[in-house]
Motif scaffolding. Structure first.
Motif, PDB file in Angstrom:
ATOM      1  N   VAL A  92      13.435  31.233  48.216  1.00  0.00           N
ATOM      2  CA  VAL A  92      12.756  32.468  47.810  1.00  0.00           C
ATOM      3  C   VAL A  92      12.454  33.263  49.072  1.00  0.00           C
ATOM      4  O   VAL A  92      11.769  32.774  49.977  1.00  0.00           O
ATOM      5  N   GLY A  93      12.969  34.483  49.143  1.00  0.00           N
ATOM      6  CA  GLY A  93      12.804  35.275  50.348  1.00  0.00           C
ATOM      7  C   GLY A  93      11.453  35.963  50.438  1.00  0.00           C
ATOM      8  O   GLY A  93      10.575  35.785  49.586  1.00  0.00           O
ATOM      9  N   GLY A  94      11.298  36.768  51.492  1.00  0.00           N
ATOM     10  CA  GLY A  94      10.061  37.526  51.633  1.00  0.00           C
ATOM     11  C   GLY A  94       9.788  37.922  53.064  1.00  0.00           C
ATOM     12  O   GLY A  94      10.400  37.407  54.003  1.00  0.00           O
ATOM     13  N   ARG A  95       8.881  38.870  53.209  1.00  0.00           N
ATOM     14  CA  ARG A  95       8.376  39.301  54.515  1.00  0.00           C
ATOM     15  C   ARG A  95       6.909  38.904  54.646  1.00  0.00           C
ATOM     16  O   ARG A  95       6.180  38.809  53.652  1.00  0.00           O
ATOM     17  N   ASN A  96       6.492  38.691  55.887  1.00  0.00           N
ATOM     18  CA  ASN A  96       5.081  38.424  56.180  1.00  0.00           C
ATOM     19  C   ASN A  96       4.512  37.331  55.280  1.00  0.00           C
ATOM     20  O   ASN A  96       3.427  37.466  54.699  1.00  0.00           O
ATOM     21  N   ILE A  97       5.272  36.247  55.185  1.00  0.00           N
ATOM     22  CA  ILE A  97       4.847  35.097  54.380  1.00  0.00           C
ATOM     23  C   ILE A  97       3.736  34.349  55.121  1.00  0.00           C
ATOM     24  O   ILE A  97       3.878  34.033  56.308  1.00  0.00           O
ATOM     25  N   LYS A  98       2.649  34.079  54.457  1.00  0.00           N
ATOM     26  CA  LYS A  98       1.565  33.318  55.060  1.00  0.00           C
ATOM     27  C   LYS A  98       1.913  31.830  55.077  1.00  0.00           C
ATOM     28  O   LYS A  98       2.569  31.325  54.170  1.00  0.00           O
ATOM     29  N   ALA A  99       1.448  31.144  56.113  1.00  0.00           N
ATOM     30  CA  ALA A  99       1.726  29.712  56.224  1.00  0.00           C
ATOM     31  C   ALA A  99       1.266  28.967  54.976  1.00  0.00           C
ATOM     32  O   ALA A  99       1.935  28.042  54.515  1.00  0.00           O
ATOM     33  N   ALA A 100       0.149  29.404  54.412  1.00  0.00           N
ATOM     34  CA  ALA A 100      -0.381  28.728  53.221  1.00  0.00           C
ATOM     35  C   ALA A 100       0.539  28.877  52.019  1.00  0.00           C
ATOM     36  O   ALA A 100       0.468  28.079  51.076  1.00  0.00           O
ATOM     37  N   ASP A 101       1.404  29.890  52.040  1.00  0.00           N
ATOM     38  CA  ASP A 101       2.308  30.133  50.922  1.00  0.00           C
ATOM     39  C   ASP A 101       3.742  29.699  51.207  1.00  0.00           C
ATOM     40  O   ASP A 101       4.615  29.839  50.346  1.00  0.00           O
ATOM     41  N   ALA A 102       3.991  29.180  52.391  1.00  0.00           N
ATOM     42  CA  ALA A 102       5.363  28.920  52.832  1.00  0.00           C
ATOM     43  C   ALA A 102       6.083  27.922  51.939  1.00  0.00           C
ATOM     44  O   ALA A 102       7.285  28.067  51.677  1.00  0.00           O
ATOM     45  N   ALA A 103       5.387  26.913  51.449  1.00  0.00           N
ATOM     46  CA  ALA A 103       6.042  25.859  50.670  1.00  0.00           C
ATOM     47  C   ALA A 103       6.735  26.426  49.427  1.00  0.00           C
ATOM     48  O   ALA A 103       7.781  25.908  49.009  1.00  0.00           O
ATOM     49  N   SER A 104       6.199  27.498  48.850  1.00  0.00           N
ATOM     50  CA  SER A 104       6.784  28.064  47.631  1.00  0.00           C
ATOM     51  C   SER A 104       8.096  28.794  47.909  1.00  0.00           C
ATOM     52  O   SER A 104       8.805  29.162  46.964  1.00  0.00           O
ATOM     53  N   HIS A 105       8.432  28.999  49.171  1.00  0.00           N
ATOM     54  CA  HIS A 105       9.672  29.673  49.551  1.00  0.00           C
ATOM     55  C   HIS A 105      10.777  28.680  49.936  1.00  0.00           C
ATOM     56  O   HIS A 105      11.901  29.090  50.189  1.00  0.00           O
ATOM     57  N   ILE A 106      10.431  27.393  49.998  1.00  0.00           N
ATOM     58  CA  ILE A 106      11.377  26.378  50.477  1.00  0.00           C
ATOM     59  C   ILE A 106      12.163  25.793  49.315  1.00  0.00           C
ATOM     60  O   ILE A 106      11.588  25.283  48.345  1.00  0.00           O
ATOM     61  N   TYR A 107      13.474  25.851  49.417  1.00  0.00           N
ATOM     62  CA  TYR A 107      14.368  25.256  48.421  1.00  0.00           C
ATOM     63  C   TYR A 107      14.536  23.757  48.673  1.00  0.00           C
ATOM     64  O   TYR A 107      14.533  22.952  47.755  1.00  0.00           O
ATOM     65  N   GLY A 108      14.728  23.399  49.950  1.00  0.00           N
ATOM     66  CA  GLY A 108      14.937  22.001  50.287  1.00  0.00           C
ATOM     67  C   GLY A 108      15.072  21.808  51.776  1.00  0.00           C
ATOM     68  O   GLY A 108      14.797  22.716  52.576  1.00  0.00           O
ATOM     69  N   TYR A 109      15.522  20.609  52.145  1.00  0.00           N
ATOM     70  CA  TYR A 109      15.604  20.222  53.550  1.00  0.00           C
ATOM     71  C   TYR A 109      16.907  19.467  53.805  1.00  0.00           C
ATOM     72  O   TYR A 109      17.461  18.829  52.911  1.00  0.00           O
ATOM     73  N   ALA A 110      17.358  19.521  55.041  1.00  0.00           N
ATOM     74  CA  ALA A 110      18.563  18.794  55.433  1.00  0.00           C
ATOM     75  C   ALA A 110      18.433  18.352  56.880  1.00  0.00           C
ATOM     76  O   ALA A 110      17.539  18.793  57.622  1.00  0.00           O
ATOM     77  N   VAL A 111      19.350  17.510  57.288  1.00  0.00           N
ATOM     78  CA  VAL A 111      19.458  17.069  58.675  1.00  0.00           C
ATOM     79  C   VAL A 111      20.560  17.889  59.342  1.00  0.00           C
ATOM     80  O   VAL A 111      21.649  18.047  58.789  1.00  0.00           O
ATOM     81  N   GLU A 126       4.098  27.252  59.669  1.00  0.00           N
ATOM     82  CA  GLU A 126       3.808  28.235  60.716  1.00  0.00           C
ATOM     83  C   GLU A 126       5.086  28.935  61.176  1.00  0.00           C
ATOM     84  O   GLU A 126       5.090  30.141  61.451  1.00  0.00           O
ATOM     85  N   THR A 127       6.169  28.168  61.259  1.00  0.00           N
ATOM     86  CA  THR A 127       7.448  28.760  61.650  1.00  0.00           C
ATOM     87  C   THR A 127       7.885  29.828  60.655  1.00  0.00           C
ATOM     88  O   THR A 127       8.326  30.918  61.039  1.00  0.00           O
ATOM     89  N   ILE A 128       7.781  29.525  59.361  1.00  0.00           N
ATOM     90  CA  ILE A 128       8.146  30.503  58.339  1.00  0.00           C
ATOM     91  C   ILE A 128       7.265  31.745  58.445  1.00  0.00           C
ATOM     92  O   ILE A 128       7.750  32.877  58.300  1.00  0.00           O
ATOM     93  N   GLU A 129       5.980  31.557  58.705  1.00  0.00           N
ATOM     94  CA  GLU A 129       5.083  32.704  58.860  1.00  0.00           C
ATOM     95  C   GLU A 129       5.534  33.601  60.008  1.00  0.00           C
ATOM     96  O   GLU A 129       5.669  34.828  59.853  1.00  0.00           O
ATOM     97  N   HIS A 130       5.788  33.021  61.170  1.00  0.00           N
ATOM     98  CA  HIS A 130       6.221  33.795  62.337  1.00  0.00           C
ATOM     99  C   HIS A 130       7.581  34.443  62.105  1.00  0.00           C
ATOM    100  O   HIS A 130       7.788  35.622  62.413  1.00  0.00           O
ATOM    101  N   LEU A 131       8.504  33.677  61.559  1.00  0.00           N
ATOM    102  CA  LEU A 131       9.873  34.160  61.380  1.00  0.00           C
ATOM    103  C   LEU A 131       9.912  35.338  60.408  1.00  0.00           C
ATOM    104  O   LEU A 131      10.628  36.329  60.633  1.00  0.00           O
ATOM    105  N   SER A 132       9.120  35.254  59.345  1.00  0.00           N
ATOM    106  CA  SER A 132       9.152  36.298  58.321  1.00  0.00           C
ATOM    107  C   SER A 132       8.443  37.574  58.758  1.00  0.00           C
ATOM    108  O   SER A 132       8.514  38.596  58.065  1.00  0.00           O
ATOM    109  N   GLN A 133       7.772  37.533  59.905  1.00  0.00           N
ATOM    110  CA  GLN A 133       7.217  38.759  60.482  1.00  0.00           C
ATOM    111  C   GLN A 133       8.290  39.549  61.222  1.00  0.00           C
ATOM    112  O   GLN A 133       8.184  40.772  61.369  1.00  0.00           O
ATOM    113  N   ALA A 134       9.317  38.855  61.667  1.00  0.00           N
ATOM    114  CA  ALA A 134      10.381  39.494  62.451  1.00  0.00           C
ATOM    115  C   ALA A 134      11.595  39.859  61.609  1.00  0.00           C
ATOM    116  O   ALA A 134      12.288  40.837  61.908  1.00  0.00           O
ATOM    117  N   TRP A 135      11.882  39.059  60.587  1.00  0.00           N
ATOM    118  CA  TRP A 135      13.018  39.289  59.687  1.00  0.00           C
ATOM    119  C   TRP A 135      12.547  39.098  58.255  1.00  0.00           C
ATOM    120  O   TRP A 135      11.651  38.282  58.002  1.00  0.00           O
TER     121      TRP A 135
END
Length: 234
Positions: free
Chosen positions: A94-113, A185-194
């Protein structure tokens, strides 16, 4: 509406398999976080909790390591010092701008190595010259990745062990909890720039122990709870 025509056939969609599902994850962009584990920052000559910084790789840098198989990457041109960097990869659903760290989990589809392969000598040379170091990071087949595990099935990735071995010998071994800037925190910072989009992948950084690999070496790595990755340098 008339369908557009193209001067040549558009490239195929780059995608990554999803564990346990027939559908695949179509890749939009690849964002990478630099120096995001303290001990790795130190081995690269830096210390402390500096503000996060990012670089990008092209989507077609992806090389998929299918479950139970060893992917193959060529030893890249122009380098004599190819380094492995094992990473937790976050897949955005789920995309977005200026995502807060507290809300970041709702934007994550999954994880990989993933592996952020690096032409270290070229990167270092560009740094010395004060020039962009895309040539060291964003080259062809520089982003091997394993299947994506859905977030709900990934367990506690924020406290998972992360490791890589080369030819069966430990090279990197740490814990995701040691990230300087955690996933949220990474998602919060990243979504401020892109503006983040579905299909984005975030390579979250690598722990200490990065080192060179040569032709014939096999890298096996993982993050606890996710499908491990195996990649051979041809």
């Amino acid at each position: 509406m008339t369908e557009p025509t193209y001067a040549f056939a558009p490239p195929a969609v780059v995608s990554v398999p999803v564990q346990g599902r027939a559908e695949r994850f179509a890749v939009h962009r690849i964002y990478c976080v630099g120096r995001n584990y303290e001990e790795h920052a130190k081995e690269m000559g830096f210390t402390g909790r500096e503000p996060p910084f990012f670089f990008l790789k092209p989507a077609d840098a992806i090389v998929v390591a299918e479950p139970g198989q060893t992917a193959t990457i060529p030893y890249p041109t122009l380098t004599a010092n190819l380094h492995h960097e094992i990473e937790l990869v976050v897949a955005i659903g789920v995309g977005g701008r200026n995502i807060k760290a507290a809300d970041a989990a709702s934007h994550i589809y999954g994880y990989a190595v993933g592996l952020d392969m690096t032409r270290r000598d070229l990167q270092t040379d560009m740094k010395k010259q004060g020039r962009p170091w895309c040539i060291g990071k964003a080259y062809d087949q520089s982003a091997p990745i394993g299947p994506i595990t859905l977030a709900a099935q990934a367990g506690d990735v924020n406290h998972a062990a992360i490791w890589v071995q080369v030819n069966g010998t430990d090279r990197q071994r740490s814990n995701v909890a040691k990230l300087i800037w955690n996933v949220a925190e990474t998602i919060e910072h990243l979504s401020q720039a892109w503006e983040l989009k579905p299909g984005d992948l975030i390579y979250t950084g690598t722990p200490e122990g990065v080192a060179a690999v040569v032709r014939g070496d096999t890298m096996t790595g993982g993050v606890d709870g996710l499908t491990p990755i195996s990649v051979k340098v041809a």
